[in-house]
Design an enzyme around this catalytic site. Structure first.
Site, PDB file in Angstrom:
ATOM      1  CG  HIS A 123      -0.480   0.226   2.514  1.00 22.31           C
ATOM      2  ND1 HIS A 123      -0.243  -0.794   3.411  1.00 22.31           N
ATOM      3  CD2 HIS A 123      -0.154   1.372   3.166  1.00 22.31           C
ATOM      4  CE1 HIS A 123       0.204  -0.284   4.553  1.00 22.31           C
ATOM      5  NE2 HIS A 123       0.264   1.032   4.433  1.00 22.31           N
ATOM      6  CG  ASP A 157       0.085  -4.077   2.854  1.00 19.38           C
ATOM      7  OD1 ASP A 157       0.168  -3.499   1.750  1.00 19.38           O
ATOM      8  OD2 ASP A 157       0.106  -3.482   3.941  1.00 19.38           O
ATOM      9  CB  SER A 233       3.420   1.630   5.731  1.00 22.47           C
ATOM     10  OG  SER A 233       2.142   1.797   6.247  1.00 22.47           O
TER      11      SER A 233
END
Length: 282
Positions: A123, A157, A233
């Site tokens: 993402h 992810d 992230s």
């Protein structure tokens, strides 16, 4: 009073970018299914992605049948072994920056091997609409390197980048996937809110916690109370030996808030398998 919220992700851009976040991206309706939180809980506990940019909202929802555990209180003082772990890990962690015509997205990553491959979250790159294009990674010494997206796996992810000058970065050691224990100390390393080289300490709160990545099927994750926020992230969750036990990917948050001490990481064994497959396919 409500259960776990529907997917939503906080809009975030590095401080040097002029584009303003879209406040609408942080709005989500609470989900009514599954077990409900105790009456004392605040509304809309959601599990959300840690990085988002223009063009994408990155959000993840925990399993509806799983109760939310309260994170263990932190102990006084930081163990000296975590200080050594931070020193070993920081040279192998990068800030990942994706720029588009509409702005950009920011996240973290870490050096996966000696061939210049870097693991991050899907993402992070998907938020910028990048696939097969170029992004920039910034090392702990401030060196900026152009990277290409080798491949992505939205269901887990995970994304893999590659830089030409792999010798400029230090590869991180990967932990034994069977060696991680609940209660052991860990560090979350990355660039929360654009602050590169940030280290936060906590413990492994739970293992095999069901979460839903990218709105797809459930996957198990490592749960931690180490403080992680938008921009973390793709950064590593490491043990006291400086070995990567997971890839930080999502946090639980009360509506409108940031980290509340419940974060989730893709277990390193699954991340390794996905990364090896993406690299093999080129």
């Amino acid at each position: 009073m409500s259960g776990l919220g529907t997917p939503r992700g906080p809009e975030f851009r590095s401080p040097d970018w002029s584009a303003a976040p879209d406040p609408a991206a942080a709005v989500a309706a609470p989900a009514a299914r599954g077990r409900r939180l105790p009456a004392a809980a605040l509304a809309a506990l959601a599990v959300v992605g840690l990085s988002a940019g223009t063009g994408g909202v990155a959000g993840y929802v925990a399993g509806r049948d799983e109760p939310v555990a309260t994170a263990a209180p932190s102990q006084g003082g930081v163990p000296s072994d975590l200080v050594g772990a931070a020193a070993r890990v920081l040279p192998g962690v990068v800030s990942v920056q994706v720029r588009t015509g509409q702005g950009g997205a920011s996240g973290s990553g870490f050096v996966f091997d000696d061939r210049g491959h870097i693991v991050t979250n899907n993402h992070v790159v998907a938020a910028g609409g990048v696939r097969g294009g170029a992004v920039t990674v910034v090392g702990s010494d401030g060196r900026r390197l152009t990277a290409e997206v080798v491949g992505t796996d939205p269901s887990n992810d995970i994304a893999v980048l590659r830089v030409d000058d792999g010798s400029a970065l230090d590869r991180l050691a990967l932990a034994d996937p069977n060696g991680t224990r609940v209660g052991e100390p860990v560090l979350a390393v990355g660039s929360p809110l654009g602050l590169s080289g940030t280290v936060t300490a906590g413990i492994v709160s739970a293992l095999d916690r069901p979460v839903r990545l990218g709105g797809s099927s459930r996957q198990t994750a490592v749960q931690t109370d180490a403080s992680i926020n938008p921009g973390n992230s793709g950064g590593p969750l490491v043990n006291a030996r400086g070995e990567v036990i997971g890839v930080n990917t999502a946090i639980a948050t009360l509506e409108g808030g940031g980290s509340i001490g419940i974060g989730f990481a893709v277990p390193i064994e699954r991340a390794r398998q996905v990364a090896d497959s993406l690299i093999a396919r080129g």
